[in-house]
Design a protein around this motif. Structure first.
Motif, PDB file in Angstrom:
ATOM      1  N   VAL A  17       0.850  -1.181   0.000  1.00  0.00           N
ATOM      2  CA  VAL A  17       0.000   0.000   0.000  1.00  0.00           C
ATOM      3  C   VAL A  17       0.892   1.240   0.000  1.00  0.00           C
ATOM      4  O   VAL A  17       1.963   1.248   0.599  1.00  0.00           O
ATOM      5  CB  VAL A  17      -0.955   0.007   1.219  1.00  0.00           C
ATOM      6  N   SER A  18       0.438   2.268  -0.700  1.00  0.00           N
ATOM      7  CA  SER A  18       1.188   3.516  -0.799  1.00  0.00           C
ATOM      8  C   SER A  18       0.511   4.604   0.015  1.00  0.00           C
ATOM      9  O   SER A  18      -0.715   4.656   0.094  1.00  0.00           O
ATOM     10  CB  SER A  18       1.291   3.961  -2.267  1.00  0.00           C
ATOM     11  N   CYS A  19       1.330   5.459   0.581  1.00  0.00           N
ATOM     12  CA  CYS A  19       0.851   6.616   1.333  1.00  0.00           C
ATOM     13  C   CYS A  19       1.464   7.861   0.709  1.00  0.00           C
ATOM     14  O   CYS A  19       2.688   8.026   0.720  1.00  0.00           O
ATOM     15  CB  CYS A  19       1.237   6.505   2.810  1.00  0.00           C
ATOM     16  N   SER A  20       0.618   8.719   0.155  1.00  0.00           N
ATOM     17  CA  SER A  20       1.067   9.970  -0.442  1.00  0.00           C
ATOM     18  C   SER A  20       0.627  11.113   0.461  1.00  0.00           C
ATOM     19  O   SER A  20      -0.569  11.365   0.621  1.00  0.00           O
ATOM     20  CB  SER A  20       0.462  10.134  -1.845  1.00  0.00           C
ATOM     21  N   ILE A  21       1.586  11.801   1.059  1.00  0.00           N
ATOM     22  CA  ILE A  21       1.302  12.878   2.008  1.00  0.00           C
ATOM     23  C   ILE A  21       1.545  14.213   1.309  1.00  0.00           C
ATOM     24  O   ILE A  21       2.665  14.510   0.879  1.00  0.00           O
ATOM     25  CB  ILE A  21       2.184  12.762   3.262  1.00  0.00           C
TER      26      ILE A  21
ATOM     27  N   TRP B 137      -4.040   7.105   1.045  1.00  0.00           N
ATOM     28  CA  TRP B 137      -3.593   5.716   1.096  1.00  0.00           C
ATOM     29  C   TRP B 137      -4.226   4.995  -0.092  1.00  0.00           C
ATOM     30  O   TRP B 137      -5.448   5.036  -0.254  1.00  0.00           O
ATOM     31  CB  TRP B 137      -4.038   5.057   2.393  1.00  0.00           C
ATOM     32  N   PHE B 138      -3.425   4.354  -0.928  1.00  0.00           N
ATOM     33  CA  PHE B 138      -4.016   3.671  -2.075  1.00  0.00           C
ATOM     34  C   PHE B 138      -3.325   2.352  -2.383  1.00  0.00           C
ATOM     35  O   PHE B 138      -2.121   2.194  -2.196  1.00  0.00           O
ATOM     36  CB  PHE B 138      -4.070   4.578  -3.314  1.00  0.00           C
ATOM     37  N   ASP B 139      -4.119   1.422  -2.839  1.00  0.00           N
ATOM     38  CA  ASP B 139      -3.673   0.065  -3.128  1.00  0.00           C
ATOM     39  C   ASP B 139      -2.665   0.057  -4.271  1.00  0.00           C
ATOM     40  O   ASP B 139      -2.753   0.856  -5.210  1.00  0.00           O
ATOM     41  CB  ASP B 139      -4.883  -0.796  -3.492  1.00  0.00           C
TER      42      ASP B 139
END
Length: 300
Positions: free
Chosen positions: A168-172, A244-246
């Motif tokens: 999972v990715s977290c883009s802040i 948060w995206f798959d």
């Protein structure tokens, strides 16, 4: 821990000759439950259905300012610009991304272990996690270039040897994300479909694909099918918000011709139970700074 020498069964074949197919995903999107972390049951269910969720105000305004100053420092470091981990804009030569940034920056190294971030990653993936990839992204005003529609997992599977989409990715966001300054677009629910891509991976393809990807992108026809079925959402919101995206969700971004820059910290968490093997569609793995082969679980 290091790269596994063998491959597990390939449930997601890609970079094939001939005609690409749409494959139903056989793995969950959410692996943990409400009791495993800070995300409530309703948000987990929504994330499972759509493949993404947004946490507004993950960082305070003061924290945003601190991280923004860190990004300015990194992009202004002349010595760092010669590092292979720094990717520049294809046309204008400005810094586009800095990879493995959690090892370059002590401040961002602390962020990956922050309970607000790490506990959510563990909950979504239902296990201990490690950093598969980290970077900061810069999209300047007027001339920032976007990225075509793609699935991250397709690349990580083909070129890094990630067996399953258990990441999972977290883009802040460190700048405000408007509908008009090149914000990320996602197709909700598309993570449940793996889109095969046609073509053979060239040797050392990462040297060009990080600026412009031509192999490992879906056909226009398949993009049209997914868009018709799933629609398109866009990540907008103030600085400090986190998306948060798959890993398998179809996403992309347009060019930024507005005066408003867009920058973010991008963290990819992979389950320690999904450790990399040999690439499924490349002659050798990409460098460690792009797809880490240190599977040591993160700890606070």
């Amino acid at each position: 821990m290091t790269l596994t020498d063998t491959r597990v069964e390939d449930s997601y074949p890609t970079r094939i000759p001939g005609e690409a197919q749409l494959i139903d995903r056989v793995d969950p999107t959410v692996w943990g439950g409400e009791s495993d972390g800070p995300i409530d049951a309703a948000t987990l269910a929504s994330h499972d259905a759509k493949g993404y969720s947004v946490v507004e105000g993950l960082l305070s305004p003061a924290e945003v300012q601190g991280y923004w100053q860190e990004l300015v420092r990194l992009s202004s470091d002349d010595e760092l610009k010669a590092d292979e981990r720094v990717i520049t804009e294809k046309e204008f030569g400005e810094v586009r991304s800095i990879f493995e940034v959690h090892k370059i920056s002590e401040l961002i190294g602390e962020l990956v272990r922050d309970p607000r971030v790490l506990d959510r990653a563990r909950q979504i993936l239902g296990s201990e996690v490690y950093i598969h990839q980290s970077r900061v992204n810069y999209m300047p005003g007027f001339k920032g270039s976007g990225f075509y529609w793609h699935s991250d997992f397709e690349t990580w599977h083909a070129e890094d040897g990630m067996p399953r989409p258990r990441s999972v990715s977290c883009s802040i966001a460190l700048t405000d994300n408007y509908p008009f300054n090149g914000g990320l677009m996602v197709m909700p629910g598309s993570q449940r479909t793996f889109v095969q891509c046609v073509g053979e991976t060239p040797d050392n393809y990462y040297k060009t694909s990080l600026k412009e990807q031509k192999i490992g992108v879906p056909s226009e026809n398949d993009i049209m099918k997914l868009a018709a079925e799933c629609g398109i959402d866009q990540f907008t919101g103030p600085a400090g918000s986190a998306l948060w995206f798959d890993s398998n969700i179809m996403h992309g971004s347009g060019n930024n011709i507005t005066p408003y820059p867009r920058s973010n910290i991008f963290l990819v968490f992979n389950s320690v139970e999904n450790a990399l093997v040999q690439p499924y569609a490349a002659s050798k793995p990409r460098p460690n700074f792009i797809g880490s082969r240190d599977f040591t679980p993160l700890s606070r």
